[in-house]
Design an enzyme around this catalytic site. Structure first.
Site, PDB file in Angstrom:
ATOM      1  N   HIS A  78      -0.013 -23.756  15.023  1.00 11.87           N
ATOM      2  CA  HIS A  78      -0.387 -24.963  15.566  1.00 11.87           C
ATOM      3  C   HIS A  78       0.486 -26.023  15.690  1.00 11.87           C
ATOM      4  O   HIS A  78       1.383 -26.267  14.709  1.00 11.87           O
ATOM      5  CB  HIS A  78      -1.636 -25.333  14.788  1.00 11.87           C
ATOM      6  N   GLN A 112      -7.578 -21.582  10.164  1.00 14.79           N
ATOM      7  CA  GLN A 112      -8.507 -20.691  10.722  1.00 14.79           C
ATOM      8  C   GLN A 112      -8.821 -19.536   9.425  1.00 14.79           C
ATOM      9  O   GLN A 112      -9.835 -18.883   9.616  1.00 14.79           O
ATOM     10  CB  GLN A 112      -7.732 -19.919  11.886  1.00 14.79           C
ATOM     11  N   ASP A 170      -0.840 -22.309   6.621  1.00 12.57           N
ATOM     12  CA  ASP A 170      -1.628 -23.007   7.228  1.00 12.57           C
ATOM     13  C   ASP A 170      -2.962 -22.054   7.510  1.00 12.57           C
ATOM     14  O   ASP A 170      -3.029 -21.161   8.089  1.00 12.57           O
ATOM     15  CB  ASP A 170      -1.093 -23.379   8.625  1.00 12.57           C
ATOM     16  N   LYS A 192     -13.921 -26.523   9.925  1.00 11.20           N
ATOM     17  CA  LYS A 192     -13.847 -25.218  10.413  1.00 11.20           C
ATOM     18  C   LYS A 192     -14.861 -24.222   9.779  1.00 11.20           C
ATOM     19  O   LYS A 192     -14.731 -23.160  10.241  1.00 11.20           O
ATOM     20  CB  LYS A 192     -12.396 -24.812  10.596  1.00 11.20           C
ATOM     21  N   CYS A 233      -3.227 -26.798  21.312  1.00 11.18           N
ATOM     22  CA  CYS A 233      -2.169 -27.188  20.374  1.00 11.18           C
ATOM     23  C   CYS A 233      -1.134 -26.078  20.054  1.00 11.18           C
ATOM     24  O   CYS A 233      -0.715 -26.253  18.760  1.00 11.18           O
ATOM     25  CB  CYS A 233      -2.902 -27.658  18.961  1.00 11.18           C
TER      26      CYS A 233
END
Ligand SMILES: *Cc1c(COP(=O)(O)O)cnc(C)c1O
Length: 404
Positions: free
Chosen positions: A121, A201, A198, A224, A362
């Site tokens: 991202h 998700q 990261d 999220k 993104c």
């Protein structure tokens, strides 16, 4: 035990109409919807104990502080973190990454290298580019394979004594690929490199134990995983966070202030300057409780079922090309139909009340890799149903016909 129609009753927004038809929300990778439990948690805070934390001696402040700190314990427990002070509340994934990239300025030099992947991202690319501009450090990129997985052989060959850090996402928001982060972390550690994952998700779809992963830093956003926007957390190993300079200066992050010298507070307060999003942090804890009450095993199994159901149906539509059609993925499908522009398909779907994402998500380097302007992305959550997927497939067939 897992009853999707019962679960849907917790989400008031799922009952609304869009363009005179029932909403079908397939944009969960951008943000998930919010159950009543979380909405109530926010409104309870403002109705009953709105007060600043860690400061007042009065009862409201004590209540707010205790709820806020309880959320920290919930994050620690849920993510298998060893100590509460290793959990830093942030405004989200992007903020967490920026705390680290700003802190690393004083540690990196021209000689050093840092590694990102081509499926990151932008928020796990741009802060590192900005860091490299300041320090002269070299940014290296792990390439993608055609099936939407990372090229791990190439990654192995990139590791050398100059590599100080590796920054990779747990799960790609565009392709849905679950990256082999255990292996990525182990290889990095053998090379004496630190790793930031990261988890924006990953945290939303998988049960994670950060201590077992032995990762150095992990970041995620509450919105999220059924929580509110503007809240997230940064996990860092205690000794690493202690060695990192503070990010923002202000109230709450100091232990002693004089004009000669200011001493910083201990973790986690060193990184939580100013009044935080108190209601948001508390509601984040409620969101974790909510998801755990459904159970991450149930969530994973059901979302997999949705993914397989949709993938199979989608493949039967003429001209559909799915990007990142591999075995290790979450319930995200990026695709195009023939040469139709993704945004044309997206606007027709919207006419049928179906919300998907179109464009680059993104992740421009992924689009460049596949040489496409963008994709249509449908991302499913545990509150979506197979009959919604049927509506989506019908609408796609109509869109495909309308566009000729
Ligand atoms: C959403 C997302 C981000 C950014 O999260 P914010 O909440 O906008 O800070 C970063 N990485 C991935 C993989 C994402 O899906």
């Amino acid at each position: 035990m897992f009853d999707v129609y019962k679960i849907r009753e917790d989400f008031p927004i799922l009952g609304r109409k869009v363009n005179n038809t029932d909403l079908v929300y397939f944009d969960n990778a951008a943000t998930s919807q919010t159950p009543n439990q979380v909405i109530d948690s926010i409104s309870n805070y403002y109705k009953k104990y709105n007060s600043n934390i860690h400061r007042g001696l009065h009862s409201l402040s004590a209540e707010a502080t205790s709820q806020y700190e309880e959320s920290r314990s919930k994050v620690r427990e849920h993510f298998g973190i060893s100590q509460n002070h290793e959990v830093i509340f942030t405004s989200g994934t992007t903020h967490g990454i920026n705390i680290i990239s700003s802190g690393l300025q004083s540690f990196l030099t021209k000689k050093d290298e840092i590694i990102v992947s081509a499926m990151e991202h932008h928020s796990n690319i741009v802060p590192w580019q900005m860091l490299c501009e300041k320090t002269g450090t070299n940014l290296k990129v792990i390439p993608i394979n055609n099936d939407g997985t990372l090229n791990i052989e190439e990654y192995k060959s990139m590791l050398n004594p100059n590599v100080k850090f590796v920054f990779v996402n747990h799960v790609s928001n565009t392709l849905g690929t679950i990256n082999p982060i255990e292996q990525i972390i182990e290889l990095a550690h053998k090379n004496k490199s630190k790793v930031l994952i990261d988890g924006a998700q990953g945290a939303a779809h998988l049960k994670i134990n950060l201590m077992e992963l032995n990762v150095d830093y992990y970041v995620a956003s509450a919105h999220k995983l059924c929580g509110p926007t503007g809240v997230g957390f940064l996990y860092g190993k205690s000794e690493l966070l202690k060695s990192l300079p503070a990010y923002q200066g202000g109230g709450e992050m100091i232990s002693n202030v004089t004009f000669e010298k200011t001493e910083y507070a201990d973790l986690p307060h060193k990184f939580e300057a100013g009044t935080p999003n108190i209601a948001g942090v508390i509601a984040f804890g409620t969101a974790l409780d909510y998801m755990n009450s459904i159970g991450f095993d149930n969530i994973e199994n059901y979302e997999k079922e949705l993914l397989e159901y949709a993938t199979e149906k989608l493949k039967k539509i003429d001209g559909v090309k799915i990007y990142g059609d591999n075995k290790q993925k979450i319930s995200v499908i990026s695709f195009n139909i023939g040469n139709h522009h993704p945004s044309d398909i997206g606007s027709i779907l919207d006419q049928f009340g179906i919300a998907v994402r179109t464009g680059q998500h993104c992740t421009q380097p992924i689009m460049d890799f596949y040489k496409i302007p963008g994709t249509v992305r449908a991302s499913f959550s545990f509150y979506n149903t197979k009959s919604e997927i049927d509506l989506f497939i019908d609408a796609l067939l109509k869109a495909s016909k309308m566009l000729g």
